[in-house]
Scaffold this active site. Structure first.
Site, PDB file in Angstrom:
ATOM      1  CD  GLU A 130      20.955  50.460  50.266  1.00 11.02           C
ATOM      2  OE1 GLU A 130      21.596  50.672  50.271  1.00 11.02           O
ATOM      3  OE2 GLU A 130      20.440  48.986  50.314  1.00 11.02           O
ATOM      4  CG  HIS A 186      20.876  47.984  46.487  1.00 15.31           C
ATOM      5  ND1 HIS A 186      22.217  47.455  47.268  1.00 15.31           N
ATOM      6  CD2 HIS A 186      20.731  47.141  45.047  1.00 15.31           C
ATOM      7  CE1 HIS A 186      23.073  46.496  46.422  1.00 15.31           C
ATOM      8  NE2 HIS A 186      22.067  46.114  45.434  1.00 15.31           N
ATOM      9  CG  ASP A 206      21.274  46.595  54.366  1.00 24.30           C
ATOM     10  OD1 ASP A 206      22.291  45.920  54.256  1.00 24.30           O
ATOM     11  OD2 ASP A 206      20.635  47.273  53.814  1.00 24.30           O
ATOM     12  CG  ASP A 218      18.739  45.367  50.650  1.00 26.02           C
ATOM     13  OD1 ASP A 218      17.688  44.672  49.127  1.00 26.02           O
ATOM     14  OD2 ASP A 218      19.554  46.035  50.268  1.00 26.02           O
TER      15      ASP A 218
END
EC number: 2.7.7.7
Length: 235
Positions: free
Chosen positions: A9, A153, A7, A158
């Site tokens: 960001e 998040h 994942d 995640d």
């Protein structure tokens, strides 16, 4: 099989507008089991976070300012994912950003797909649950994955949740029990499964009476249809 749940960001929603990756989180799975190996880094994006991105991640440029630039950690990241299957939710988003970062680091890095294959769990979820919400939070709720601690998040958090969601989405996809005759069946790849030894195969043969009845049935079919596609023992 080696898989990496990944994942990212970012500073905003569009790499086409110059947004950058600020965090990467990866969890390693071997044969569907977490190995404990992880990869997580924050990056200095060299630009401000967009308000929406800062709100959902809690990250700011002040926090990220002393972190390394993405290109300085790229070789380490590529070594971690090399040859694996990447499990990503809404893969087009993360892959787009990662390929943008690779292009900025140098053409010799190629594309992400040159280093690992990609499996999109959002596409899997849409196929399994058509017409329903299939965000990570929605899937956690549907599959019984506890995400109560997810207030913001975060790439590594995640990835950890997505690993559990992926295992839930693919539950039952272990060994199909197709071991050769005479060899013990292998255990299912699902955690906690046990091997079930194969039992000797019984061969049941037809008796003389059953064979005679079968032959009479074939002759009856042949007399009625003019031809029987399955000839009897005498043919």
């Amino acid at each position: 099989m080696r898989q990496i749940v990944l994942d990212t960001e970012t500073t905003g929603l569009s790499w086409e507008k110059g947004n950058r990756i600020v965090e990467v989180g990866c969890i390693e799975l071997i044969e569907r089991r977490p190995t404990g190996r992880q990869f997580q880094r924050y990056f200095n994006p060299g630009r401000e976070m967009e308000p929406g991105a800062q709100e959902v991640t809690g990250l700011s440029l002040d926090f990220l300012r002393d972190k390394p630039r993405f290109e300085t950690v790229l070789d380490e990241l590529l070594a971690f994912i090399a040859g694996a299957e990447l499990i990503i939710h809404n893969a087009s988003f993360d892959v787009g950003f990662l390929n943008y970062e690779l292009s900025l680091a140098g053409a010799h890095y190629g594309r992400l797909e040159d280093h690992a294959s990609v499996l999109d769990t959002l596409a899997m979820a849409r196929e399994r649950y058509p017409g329903q919400r299939n965000s990570l939070d929605a899937l956690c709720k549907r599959l019984g994955v506890d995400n109560g601690h997810r207030k913001l998040h975060g790439a590594l958090l995640d990835a950890e949740l997505l690993a559990e969601v992926y295992l839930g989405l693919t539950a039952g996809q272990g060994d199909l029990g197709l071991a050769p005759l005479g060899e013990p069946e292998t255990a299912s790849r699902l955690p906690g499964a046990v091997a079930i030894p194969s039992a000797p195969r019984r061969v049941l043969r037809a008796s003389d009476t059953e064979l005679a009845a079968h032959e009479a049935r074939l002759q009856k079919i042949s007399a009625k249809a003019g031809k029987c596609l399955w000839p009897g023992p005498a043919a």
